[in-house]
Design a protein around this motif. Structure first.
Motif, PDB file in Angstrom:
ATOM      1  N   LEU A   1     -29.405 -47.312  14.087  1.00  0.00           N
ATOM      2  CA  LEU A   1     -28.978 -46.739  12.812  1.00  0.00           C
ATOM      3  C   LEU A   1     -29.990 -47.112  11.736  1.00  0.00           C
ATOM      4  O   LEU A   1     -30.279 -48.283  11.525  1.00  0.00           O
ATOM      5  CB  LEU A   1     -27.591 -47.288  12.450  1.00  0.00           C
ATOM      6  CG  LEU A   1     -27.018 -47.000  11.077  1.00  0.00           C
ATOM      7  CD1 LEU A   1     -26.832 -45.508  10.849  1.00  0.00           C
ATOM      8  CD2 LEU A   1     -25.696 -47.725  10.906  1.00  0.00           C
ATOM      9  N   ARG A   2     -30.546 -46.084  11.064  1.00  0.00           N
ATOM     10  CA  ARG A   2     -31.501 -46.308   9.968  1.00  0.00           C
ATOM     11  C   ARG A   2     -30.814 -46.032   8.643  1.00  0.00           C
ATOM     12  O   ARG A   2     -30.213 -44.977   8.447  1.00  0.00           O
ATOM     13  CB  ARG A   2     -32.721 -45.396  10.089  1.00  0.00           C
ATOM     14  CG  ARG A   2     -33.747 -45.730   9.001  1.00  0.00           C
ATOM     15  CD  ARG A   2     -34.645 -44.595   8.583  1.00  0.00           C
ATOM     16  NE  ARG A   2     -34.055 -43.289   8.436  1.00  0.00           N
ATOM     17  CZ  ARG A   2     -33.579 -42.784   7.293  1.00  0.00           C
ATOM     18  NH1 ARG A   2     -33.562 -43.475   6.183  1.00  0.00           N
ATOM     19  NH2 ARG A   2     -33.105 -41.550   7.255  1.00  0.00           N
ATOM     20  N   VAL A   3     -30.892 -47.018   7.753  1.00  0.00           N
ATOM     21  CA  VAL A   3     -30.327 -46.882   6.407  1.00  0.00           C
ATOM     22  C   VAL A   3     -31.383 -47.324   5.397  1.00  0.00           C
ATOM     23  O   VAL A   3     -32.336 -48.013   5.743  1.00  0.00           O
ATOM     24  CB  VAL A   3     -29.051 -47.752   6.225  1.00  0.00           C
ATOM     25  CG1 VAL A   3     -27.927 -47.259   7.105  1.00  0.00           C
ATOM     26  CG2 VAL A   3     -29.338 -49.218   6.482  1.00  0.00           C
ATOM     27  N   PHE A   4     -31.200 -46.935   4.143  1.00  0.00           N
ATOM     28  CA  PHE A   4     -32.045 -47.469   3.084  1.00  0.00           C
ATOM     29  C   PHE A   4     -31.620 -48.918   2.854  1.00  0.00           C
ATOM     30  O   PHE A   4     -30.436 -49.212   2.686  1.00  0.00           O
ATOM     31  CB  PHE A   4     -31.905 -46.651   1.799  1.00  0.00           C
ATOM     32  CG  PHE A   4     -32.591 -45.314   1.861  1.00  0.00           C
ATOM     33  CD1 PHE A   4     -33.980 -45.237   1.877  1.00  0.00           C
ATOM     34  CD2 PHE A   4     -31.864 -44.141   1.903  1.00  0.00           C
ATOM     35  CE1 PHE A   4     -34.621 -44.008   1.924  1.00  0.00           C
ATOM     36  CE2 PHE A   4     -32.498 -42.908   1.955  1.00  0.00           C
ATOM     37  CZ  PHE A   4     -33.880 -42.845   1.975  1.00  0.00           C
ATOM     38  N   ALA A   5     -32.580 -49.814   2.862  1.00  0.00           N
ATOM     39  CA  ALA A   5     -32.303 -51.248   2.770  1.00  0.00           C
ATOM     40  C   ALA A   5     -31.571 -51.608   1.477  1.00  0.00           C
ATOM     41  O   ALA A   5     -30.613 -52.394   1.506  1.00  0.00           O
ATOM     42  CB  ALA A   5     -33.597 -52.040   2.891  1.00  0.00           C
ATOM     43  N   ASP A   6     -31.992 -51.031   0.355  1.00  0.00           N
ATOM     44  CA  ASP A   6     -31.341 -51.377  -0.909  1.00  0.00           C
ATOM     45  C   ASP A   6     -29.882 -50.927  -0.933  1.00  0.00           C
ATOM     46  O   ASP A   6     -29.018 -51.649  -1.429  1.00  0.00           O
ATOM     47  CB  ASP A   6     -32.127 -50.833  -2.109  1.00  0.00           C
ATOM     48  CG  ASP A   6     -32.322 -49.324  -2.091  1.00  0.00           C
ATOM     49  OD1 ASP A   6     -32.212 -48.688  -1.025  1.00  0.00           O
ATOM     50  OD2 ASP A   6     -32.613 -48.761  -3.172  1.00  0.00           O
ATOM     51  N   ASP A   7     -29.594 -49.774  -0.373  1.00  0.00           N
ATOM     52  CA  ASP A   7     -28.210 -49.308  -0.301  1.00  0.00           C
ATOM     53  C   ASP A   7     -27.375 -50.238   0.582  1.00  0.00           C
ATOM     54  O   ASP A   7     -26.239 -50.576   0.244  1.00  0.00           O
ATOM     55  CB  ASP A   7     -28.140 -47.886   0.271  1.00  0.00           C
ATOM     56  CG  ASP A   7     -28.644 -46.833  -0.695  1.00  0.00           C
ATOM     57  OD1 ASP A   7     -28.763 -47.130  -1.902  1.00  0.00           O
ATOM     58  OD2 ASP A   7     -28.929 -45.711  -0.236  1.00  0.00           O
ATOM     59  N   PHE A   8     -27.938 -50.645   1.704  1.00  0.00           N
ATOM     60  CA  PHE A   8     -27.183 -51.498   2.617  1.00  0.00           C
ATOM     61  C   PHE A   8     -26.941 -52.880   2.012  1.00  0.00           C
ATOM     62  O   PHE A   8     -25.870 -53.458   2.190  1.00  0.00           O
ATOM     63  CB  PHE A   8     -27.882 -51.605   3.980  1.00  0.00           C
ATOM     64  CG  PHE A   8     -26.936 -51.990   5.072  1.00  0.00           C
ATOM     65  CD1 PHE A   8     -25.986 -51.093   5.538  1.00  0.00           C
ATOM     66  CD2 PHE A   8     -26.985 -53.250   5.635  1.00  0.00           C
ATOM     67  CE1 PHE A   8     -25.091 -51.448   6.533  1.00  0.00           C
ATOM     68  CE2 PHE A   8     -26.101 -53.623   6.639  1.00  0.00           C
ATOM     69  CZ  PHE A   8     -25.153 -52.717   7.090  1.00  0.00           C
ATOM     70  N   GLU A   9     -27.919 -53.395   1.264  1.00  0.00           N
ATOM     71  CA  GLU A   9     -27.700 -54.652   0.541  1.00  0.00           C
ATOM     72  C   GLU A   9     -26.511 -54.520  -0.405  1.00  0.00           C
ATOM     73  O   GLU A   9     -25.668 -55.416  -0.480  1.00  0.00           O
ATOM     74  CB  GLU A   9     -28.932 -55.021  -0.284  1.00  0.00           C
ATOM     75  CG  GLU A   9     -29.999 -55.749   0.453  1.00  0.00           C
ATOM     76  CD  GLU A   9     -31.178 -56.107  -0.431  1.00  0.00           C
ATOM     77  OE1 GLU A   9     -31.865 -57.072  -0.075  1.00  0.00           O
ATOM     78  OE2 GLU A   9     -31.426 -55.437  -1.460  1.00  0.00           O
ATOM     79  N   ASN A  10     -26.440 -53.399  -1.117  1.00  0.00           N
ATOM     80  CA  ASN A  10     -25.320 -53.172  -2.033  1.00  0.00           C
ATOM     81  C   ASN A  10     -23.994 -53.094  -1.287  1.00  0.00           C
ATOM     82  O   ASN A  10     -22.987 -53.633  -1.743  1.00  0.00           O
ATOM     83  CB  ASN A  10     -25.543 -51.900  -2.856  1.00  0.00           C
ATOM     84  CG  ASN A  10     -26.678 -52.052  -3.848  1.00  0.00           C
ATOM     85  OD1 ASN A  10     -27.002 -53.152  -4.278  1.00  0.00           O
ATOM     86  ND2 ASN A  10     -27.301 -50.945  -4.209  1.00  0.00           N
TER      87      ASN A  10
END
Length: 170
Positions: free
Chosen positions: A44-53
């Protein structure tokens, strides 16, 4: 006057790109069914900043993928995935997940998550609830590519749709 406006736009783009801001909210998952182990192997690939949030919301505190303790990040990620990437068997039972790891590609603002889902009866007919990051962004669009041997299928999860059933064409 036009020259100043052009410079302002260019500088704004530079500063926005430096903070990893992105105008599109999407994630992409690939899931390969391994008939030998009876597991769906998910990347699963996500934007890192979104996942941190998202992890910060779950923890009730600020989380940093680079600075927070690895064990804390892994525990939060497992808890998040269990409730935001849900796989149900053909019979409707919850399929167990097993965390295998993650990889941060900070230069690209990408976080790759790896986990497996137990599916002893196969992948055709399973139901997937793909809720990743939808609580953060009303326009979140997720996609899932499922493969089982030579069969392949891509499912799109627009903002208003969370659950889809895997049905390979005959």
């Amino acid at each position: 006057m036009l020259f100043r406006a052009l410079i302002a736009v260019c500088l704004a783009g530079f500063f926005v790109s430096g903070t990893h801001a992105h105008p599109i909210h999407t994630s992409f998952a690939e899931a390969d069914y391994n008939s030998a182990t009876k597991k769906l192997e998910v990347t699963l690939r996500v934007f890192a900043d979104d996942f941190e949030n998202a992890l910060g919301q779950l923890a009730g505190a600020k989380i940093s993928l680079e600075k927070s303790p690895r064990a804390e990040i892994d525990a939060l990620t497992r808890a998040y995935l269990v409730s935001h990437f849900i796989v149900k068997t053909r019979g409707g039972s919850l399929a167990p997940q097993h965390w295998t790891g993650r990889e941060l590609k900070d230069a690209d603002n990408e976080l790759w998550l790896y986990f497996e889902v137990e599916l002893p009866t196969g992948v055709d007919g399973i139901r997937v609830d793909y809720l990743v990051l939808k609580s953060l962004h009303a326009d979140q669009l997720n996609s899932l590519r499922v493969r089982d041997g030579s069969r392949s299928l891509t499912l799109i999860f627009p903002p208003a749709q969370d659950e889809r059933t895997v049905r390979f064409p005959p």
